[in-house]
Design a protein around this motif. Structure first.
Motif, PDB file in Angstrom:
ATOM      1  N   UNK A  67      16.070   8.697   3.381  1.00 57.30           N
ATOM      2  CA  UNK A  67      16.848   8.733   2.139  1.00 57.30           C
ATOM      3  C   UNK A  67      15.948   9.211   1.002  1.00 57.30           C
ATOM      4  N   UNK A  68      14.656   8.866   1.114  1.00 54.53           N
ATOM      5  CA  UNK A  68      13.689   9.255   0.090  1.00 54.53           C
ATOM      6  C   UNK A  68      13.660  10.771  -0.087  1.00 54.53           C
ATOM      7  N   UNK A  69      13.580  11.488   1.023  1.00 51.99           N
ATOM      8  CA  UNK A  69      13.511  12.955   0.946  1.00 51.99           C
ATOM      9  C   UNK A  69      14.774  13.517   0.294  1.00 51.99           C
ATOM     10  N   UNK A  70      15.938  13.037   0.747  1.00 47.64           N
ATOM     11  CA  UNK A  70      17.205  13.556   0.220  1.00 47.64           C
ATOM     12  C   UNK A  70      17.311  13.284  -1.274  1.00 47.64           C
ATOM     13  N   UNK A  71      16.846  12.115  -1.667  1.00 45.96           N
ATOM     14  CA  UNK A  71      16.879  11.710  -3.057  1.00 45.96           C
ATOM     15  C   UNK A  71      15.965  12.610  -3.896  1.00 45.96           C
ATOM     16  N   UNK A  72      14.754  12.857  -3.384  1.00 43.80           N
ATOM     17  CA  UNK A  72      13.751  13.618  -4.142  1.00 43.80           C
ATOM     18  C   UNK A  72      14.108  15.092  -4.250  1.00 43.80           C
ATOM     19  N   UNK A  73      14.642  15.655  -3.175  1.00 47.80           N
ATOM     20  CA  UNK A  73      14.897  17.094  -3.188  1.00 47.80           C
ATOM     21  C   UNK A  73      16.282  17.412  -3.737  1.00 47.80           C
ATOM     22  N   UNK A  74      17.186  16.443  -3.733  1.00 50.82           N
ATOM     23  CA  UNK A  74      18.522  16.662  -4.287  1.00 50.82           C
ATOM     24  C   UNK A  74      19.194  17.886  -3.686  1.00 50.82           C
ATOM     25  N   UNK A  97       0.819  -1.206   0.000  1.00 51.30           N
ATOM     26  CA  UNK A  97       0.000   0.000   0.000  1.00 51.30           C
ATOM     27  C   UNK A  97       0.853   1.256   0.000  1.00 51.30           C
ATOM     28  N   UNK A  98       0.183   2.412   0.139  1.00 47.73           N
ATOM     29  CA  UNK A  98       0.863   3.685  -0.076  1.00 47.73           C
ATOM     30  C   UNK A  98       1.941   3.977   0.974  1.00 47.73           C
ATOM     31  N   UNK A  99       1.883   3.340   2.143  1.00 42.43           N
ATOM     32  CA  UNK A  99       2.878   3.633   3.173  1.00 42.43           C
ATOM     33  C   UNK A  99       3.953   2.557   3.256  1.00 42.43           C
ATOM     34  N   UNK A 100       4.008   1.691   2.236  1.00 47.68           N
ATOM     35  CA  UNK A 100       4.890   0.524   2.314  1.00 47.68           C
ATOM     36  C   UNK A 100       6.346   0.893   2.570  1.00 47.68           C
ATOM     37  N   UNK A 101       6.762   2.075   2.096  1.00 45.38           N
ATOM     38  CA  UNK A 101       8.147   2.481   2.300  1.00 45.38           C
ATOM     39  C   UNK A 101       8.471   2.558   3.800  1.00 45.38           C
ATOM     40  N   UNK A 127       1.618   2.390  11.535  1.00 44.04           N
ATOM     41  CA  UNK A 127       2.274   3.604  11.067  1.00 44.04           C
ATOM     42  C   UNK A 127       1.404   4.845  11.322  1.00 44.04           C
ATOM     43  N   UNK A 128       0.158   4.829  10.810  1.00 38.87           N
ATOM     44  CA  UNK A 128      -0.693   6.026  10.888  1.00 38.87           C
ATOM     45  C   UNK A 128      -1.628   5.945  12.087  1.00 38.87           C
ATOM     46  N   UNK A 129      -1.937   7.097  12.655  1.00 46.16           N
ATOM     47  CA  UNK A 129      -2.781   7.117  13.842  1.00 46.16           C
ATOM     48  C   UNK A 129      -4.191   6.555  13.636  1.00 46.16           C
ATOM     49  N   UNK A 130      -4.904   6.891  12.532  1.00 48.04           N
ATOM     50  CA  UNK A 130      -6.262   6.337  12.401  1.00 48.04           C
ATOM     51  C   UNK A 130      -6.247   4.815  12.420  1.00 48.04           C
ATOM     52  N   UNK A 131      -5.238   4.219  11.803  1.00 45.52           N
ATOM     53  CA  UNK A 131      -5.152   2.767  11.765  1.00 45.52           C
ATOM     54  C   UNK A 131      -4.868   2.217  13.156  1.00 45.52           C
ATOM     55  N   UNK A 132      -3.915   2.815  13.854  1.00 46.39           N
ATOM     56  CA  UNK A 132      -3.610   2.372  15.211  1.00 46.39           C
ATOM     57  C   UNK A 132      -4.828   2.493  16.105  1.00 46.39           C
ATOM     58  N   UNK A 133      -5.500   3.645  15.975  1.00 44.00           N
ATOM     59  CA  UNK A 133      -6.630   3.912  16.868  1.00 44.00           C
ATOM     60  C   UNK A 133      -7.758   2.918  16.657  1.00 44.00           C
ATOM     61  N   UNK A 168       7.849  -1.025  -6.228  1.00 49.03           N
ATOM     62  CA  UNK A 168       7.883  -0.660  -4.814  1.00 49.03           C
ATOM     63  C   UNK A 168       7.112   0.620  -4.574  1.00 49.03           C
ATOM     64  N   UNK A 169       6.869   0.935  -3.292  1.00 48.35           N
ATOM     65  CA  UNK A 169       5.978   2.058  -2.979  1.00 48.35           C
ATOM     66  C   UNK A 169       6.708   3.375  -2.857  1.00 48.35           C
ATOM     67  N   UNK A 170       8.016   3.353  -3.084  1.00 43.18           N
ATOM     68  CA  UNK A 170       8.796   4.547  -2.826  1.00 43.18           C
ATOM     69  C   UNK A 170       8.515   5.661  -3.842  1.00 43.18           C
TER      70      UNK A 170
END
Lengths: 394, 604
Positions: A273-280, A58-62, A123-129, B112-114
């Motif tokens: 690492x995702x953020x650093x990669x995306x924003x360069x 799903x969308x939060x798999x990372x 991961x996300x609060x609604x799911x945990x709750x 992958x989801x990334x």
């Protein structure tokens, strides 16, 4: 009678038989409306488990992937150190996609599994709750290590979170912002976390006398944020602040720098690492709050963790990995201080005051028994320098 | 302000490019292709892979994207859409939804989801107008859009194959008799549409900068809104619609903030649908005469069990809470709650033949109504439950009322918008609903003084509500009212001719569905003890519709069966999580192809 409807009738019969069979099998497990007796034979087993609710797909798999690395490392270390009073520690993973519907469905399964002594995630609060009420009823500790939402632990006395509260994070952020200038533009992600975080930020900014010259939320799936970043830029702030996650933080940094030619200071992003990669290059100089810096930590436990993590996975751990790692270490410590049972974990969380800490500079922490949170863990500030997050001095 | 308008224009250009593909397919095949966004995502991810990982320059990247998407377009049409020829177009619509889900989840499994940075195949910020920079990529994107529009126009007007495509669209039988190879022509249209989507993916990737395999859904939906605003089927309309949407969004967000983004996008769609259903440039006549109402399973009848059969099933269902373990009862609660919403949908989507793609809206209203009544006004649970149904029915009916004058696909499109708008309203109505923060501490259900605090007790309550829902819906179906609904669903013109007012009856059927959806929402809220707007997303709407497609569109018992399979089976499939996310889409496609009347219905 046509062939079609005969097939259906046969199908119906099979279906009814299957339903009856399922009911009968289930009937041996439970009878009546009061639920299973979960903890009956926990003491006899050689393996005790911690349940994990997490987004494998799903969308939060990372994030699920990062969690799993920290969790697995901690589990293996615990077992190498003798396990939980001689018993092996296991992790039972449930992929929920961080979807409340699926959390609600699997929670009873975890609660009914006598070998499970505590649950970590989601991961996300609604799911945990959506899962918490079930664990609360079952007397099973729900340890929401990623749930910084201030209302998360309100479900009951078995719901705990060692995550640094959103309030402390945002106070530190607003204080750091105040040192840069008097006028700030703020954008924040439109979800339960972002909304709450911005309220704390605004409160602290008001105390510091910082003027918020522009504010807007943005939806997590928006792909063009120019319409809010243009007025944010044109309000002539000393600083633009984004309260959000990684991918959206990168989008904002890229839009501000590449499209809108903004050259002033920027706070925002995420320690991945995702953020650093995306924003360069546009990430350079971005300041965020975090709990941990793999490069700069002086906490010996954390240094050992970074070393072990790097050996196993080949890269430095970030905040998601360290909090997941620590969650298992905390619960193992709790089980060894009392006993590896549901009651033991709950009792330890209520009484033990020196849980191992791998974030910040302190080496232990304890819980506030009123809020079931860990107020002693202080956030730190990180800045991107040469493509890496390092500790930031305002 | 000039900056904002300009950035809106560029974004609108990106919308327009995808919208052209949507409009083309609709114009020549009469099919709303919900997989279009997913094809864009295929192009985008493929361009990322070839451009970033393999380091190819732009030309080979474009060629690779064209080849793969052309192949996919052909496969989708030849394998799935063409075999549905002769059925009501709603079957194809639902099948494309399934295809879209398979593509989206397949991409996620492969890549992958990334989220990843898109390769800079062209400069993206080397030019400047006012205070906004843009790039060669944007210029090329707009040029491609205009060229695609002109090229398609010329091709459809003067080209031999193009004229054949149009002839096929107008009257496939006549076209066949004139010697046009209809099958091949349809394939061609799909291939062109798919290739356009793939190329659009490259430019959307360049425009967005950051890409994720799951982007397809949002891209498709907005392109779809753009095409509907411009006029479905009109290619210049798609371009105009895309640009109008881009500018309206930019200006709206500039004024109200991005938190109101959904409200602006879908609000614009609904205003257009009400004021000018054929869209800005759409041909005026088409909307009414579209032959698209009706359950796609004309004449399918739900399997009726004898009274003792129903009674035995009801008794068996009632017994399950006493027999189930915690885990089974926990799954049971989710199955029952979704079944309650789905049972209601059989009336409006099954009998009355209106495809509703926004039922998450009334579910959300019910959940919030119940949460607010119990936590803030301290109402007892049962009163709040009933009120949740009534409030959901009332608000959903009022908001939806104007769309009943629409027909065919336009109803489905309007309900997508309405579902999104209802949830966006909850997000915006902050003092009452706490907006994105959600409501916590919702009490467990209390019935006559007893708090339902075990899975089994909550499940028993859900089962009882489900049985009540089943009784209500089955009584309505058997009564005169049910026959009126059926009449509208089977042939709206004929039913109008005998004095039935379709609009009013559709609204009534929808109100019943919204009432039951509201009950489901309330039960959900009191079980999770927490609600926030993200729970009620378009996947929820889609899931409820899929449940009744699977069970049989007009079969209430089928809805229960569908819910058992779609909510229960994924739990069984937990051992193979990757396969799990593909299952929904695959099941939807298979059912539509091989058992179109649903599991619990027979052909008439």
């Amino acid at each position: 009678m046509s062939i079609q409807s005969r097939t259906i009738h046969r199908f119906l019969k099979t279906f009814a038989a299957a339903a009856t069979a399922t009911a009968l099998i289930a009937g041996t497990a439970a009878c009546g409306l009061d639920g299973d007796d979960g903890t009956a034979d926990a003491a006899d087993a050689d393996v005790v488990n911690i349940g994990v609710l997490y987004p494998k797909t799903g969308q939060y798999a990372e994030y699920g992937r990062l969690f799993e690395q920290g969790l697995e490392l901690a589990k293996d270390e615990v077992n190498a150190d003798g396990g939980l009073q001689g018993k092996q520690l296991g992790l039972v993973y449930y992929d929920t996609q961080s979807d409340p519907k699926q959390d609600a469905s699997v929670a009873p399964k975890l609660a009914a599994d006598a070998s499970v002594i505590a649950v970590v995630g989601d991961y996300a609060s609604p799911a945990s709750a959506a899962a918490s009420p079930t664990f609360q009823q079952a007397g099973l500790v729900h340890y929401g290590f990623n749930n910084s939402s201030p209302t998360f632990t309100e479900t009951g006395d078995h719901v705990w979170s060692p995550a640094i509260g959103t309030d402390s994070y945002e106070r530190a952020y607003a204080d750091a912002a105040a040192k840069i200038g008097k006028k700030v533009s703020v954008v924040y992600i439109e979800n339960d976390w972002g909304k709450q975080a911005y309220e704390y930020f605004k409160e602290q900014a008001a105390k510091n006398g910082t003027e918020i010259v522009y504010e807007s939320s943005y939806l997590p799936d928006s792909t063009d944020l120019s319409p809010i970043l243009i007025p944010a830029r044109d309000a002539k702030p000393d600083l633009i602040v984004d309260i959000g996650y990684g991918p959206d933080g990168a989008l904002i940094a890229n839009t501000l720098r590449d499209k809108l030619g903004y050259e002033g200071p920027f706070f925002g992003g995420q320690e991945t690492a995702e953020f650093l990669d995306l924003a360069g290059d546009n990430a350079e100089g971005a300041v965020i709050t975090g709990s941990f810096s793999a490069e700069g930590t002086e906490n010996p436990g954390a240094q050992a963790f970074v070393k072990a993590f790097k050996e196993r996975y080949g890269n430095n751990p970030g905040n998601f990995e360290v909090t997941a790692y620590q969650a298992i270490k905390d619960l193992a410590y709790a089980a060894n201080k009392t006993e590896p049972t549901r009651e033991g974990i709950q009792k330890a969380l209520q009484t033990v005051d020196d849980f191992p800490l791998y974030q910040g500079n302190d080496t232990t922490f304890s819980f506030d028994q009123e809020t079931r949170r860990a107020p002693g863990i202080n956030p730190i500030l990180l800045v991107v320098k040469d493509g890496k997050f390092v500790p930031y001095e305002a | 302000m000039i900056d904002t308008l300009f950035s809106g224009l560029i974004h609108g250009g990106a919308y327009a490019l995808v919208a052209v593909g949507v409009s083309l397919i609709f114009g020549v095949t009469n099919i709303v292709n919900f997989a279009q966004g997913s094809l864009v995502a295929v192009g985008m991810m493929l361009a990322w892979y070839t451009g970033s990982v393999l380091g190819w320059p732009i030309i080979p990247v474009v060629v690779a994207v064209i080849v793969v998407t052309a192949l996919l377009g052909w496969l989708i049409n030849a394998g799935i859409i063409a075999p549905l020829e002769g059925r009501k177009p709603i079957a194809a619509l639902l099948a494309t939804i399934g295809v879209g889900q398979i593509l989206d989840n397949g991409l996620q499994i492969v890549f992958g989801a990334r989220t990843r940075p898109f390769p800079k195949l062209l400069d993206t910020s080397n030019l400047q107008v006012a205070g906004v920079r843009f790039g060669t990529s944007d210029i090329v994107m707009v040029a491609v859009t205009v060229l695609a529009m002109l090229g398609l126009w010329a091709f459809l007007t003067y080209g031999k194959a193009g004229r054949a495509i149009r002839a096929t669209a107008q009257d496939p039988q006549a076209a066949q008799q004139m010697g046009i190879p209809v099958k091949r022509i349809r394939n061609l249209a799909f291939v062109i549409g798919a290739v356009l989507s793939g190329i659009a993916g490259i430019f959307i990737g360049l425009f967005n900068g950051n890409i994720n395999p799951m982007n397809g859904g949002t891209i498709g939906l907005t392109a779809f809104v753009a095409a509907a605003i411009g006029g479905l089927g009109s290619i210049p309309g798609a371009v105009v619609g895309g640009i109008v949407l881009g500018v309206v969004e930019a200006v709206g967000v500039f004024w109200f903030g991005d938190g109101a983004h959904d409200l602006i996008t879908f609000g614009a769609l609904i205003i257009i649908l009400i004021a000018r259903p054929q869209g800005l440039l759409g041909p005026k006549t088409d909307v009414k005469s579209e032959p698209m109402t009706g359950t796609f399973l004309a004449g399918a009848r739900p399997i009726a069990l004898p009274w003792w059969g129903n009674l035995a099933l009801a008794a068996a269902l009632l017994a399950t809470p006493f027999l189930f373990s915690d885990y089974l009862a926990g799954i049971g609660t989710q199955v029952a709650i979704y079944a309650i919403a789905a049972v209601g949908l059989t009336l409006i989507s099954g009998s009355a033949g209106q495809t509703i793609l926004g039922l998450a809206g009334p579910v959300a209203f019910g959940a919030y109504a119940s949460a607010i009544l119990t936590t803030q006004l301290h109402w007892p649970f049962l009163a709040a439950l009933l009120a949740a149904g009534v409030i959901a029915a009332l608000f959903a009916s009022i908001l939806t009322f104007p769309s009943w004058k629409l027909s065919g696909h336009y109803v489905a499109i309007a309900t997508i918008g309405l579902g999104a708008v209802m949830v966006a309203l909850i997000r915006v109505a902050e003092p009452l609903t706490h907006g994105s923060l959600g409501i916590t501490g919702i009490p467990f259900p209390t019935v006559f003084g007893a708090t339902l605090n075990t899975q089994q007790k909550i499940y028993l309550l859900d089962v009882i509500v489900l049985l009540v829902a089943l009784v209500i819906v089955m009584r309505i179906q058997k009564a005169h009212l049910g026959h009126v609904f059926d009449a509208i669903g089977s042939d709206q013109e004929a039913s109008e001719a005998i004095g039935i007012r379709p609009g009013a009856y559709k609204a009534l059927a929808y109100a019943v569905a919204a009432f039951l959806a509201g009950l489901a929402g309330s039960l959900l809220a009191h079980q999770y003890t927490y609600v926030d707007p993200t729970i009620f997303n378009s996947n929820m709407s889609l899931l409820i519709l899929t449940i009744i497609v699977l069970g049989g569109m007009n079969s209430p018992i089928g809805a229960v069966l569908g819910s058992i399979i779609l909510i229960g089976a994924p739990e069984l499939l937990r051992v193979v999580p990757e396969a799990r996310i593909l299952a929904y889409g695959a099941l939807l496609v298979l059912v539509i192809m091989f058992r179109p009347q649903g599991l619990f219905a027979r052909k008439g």
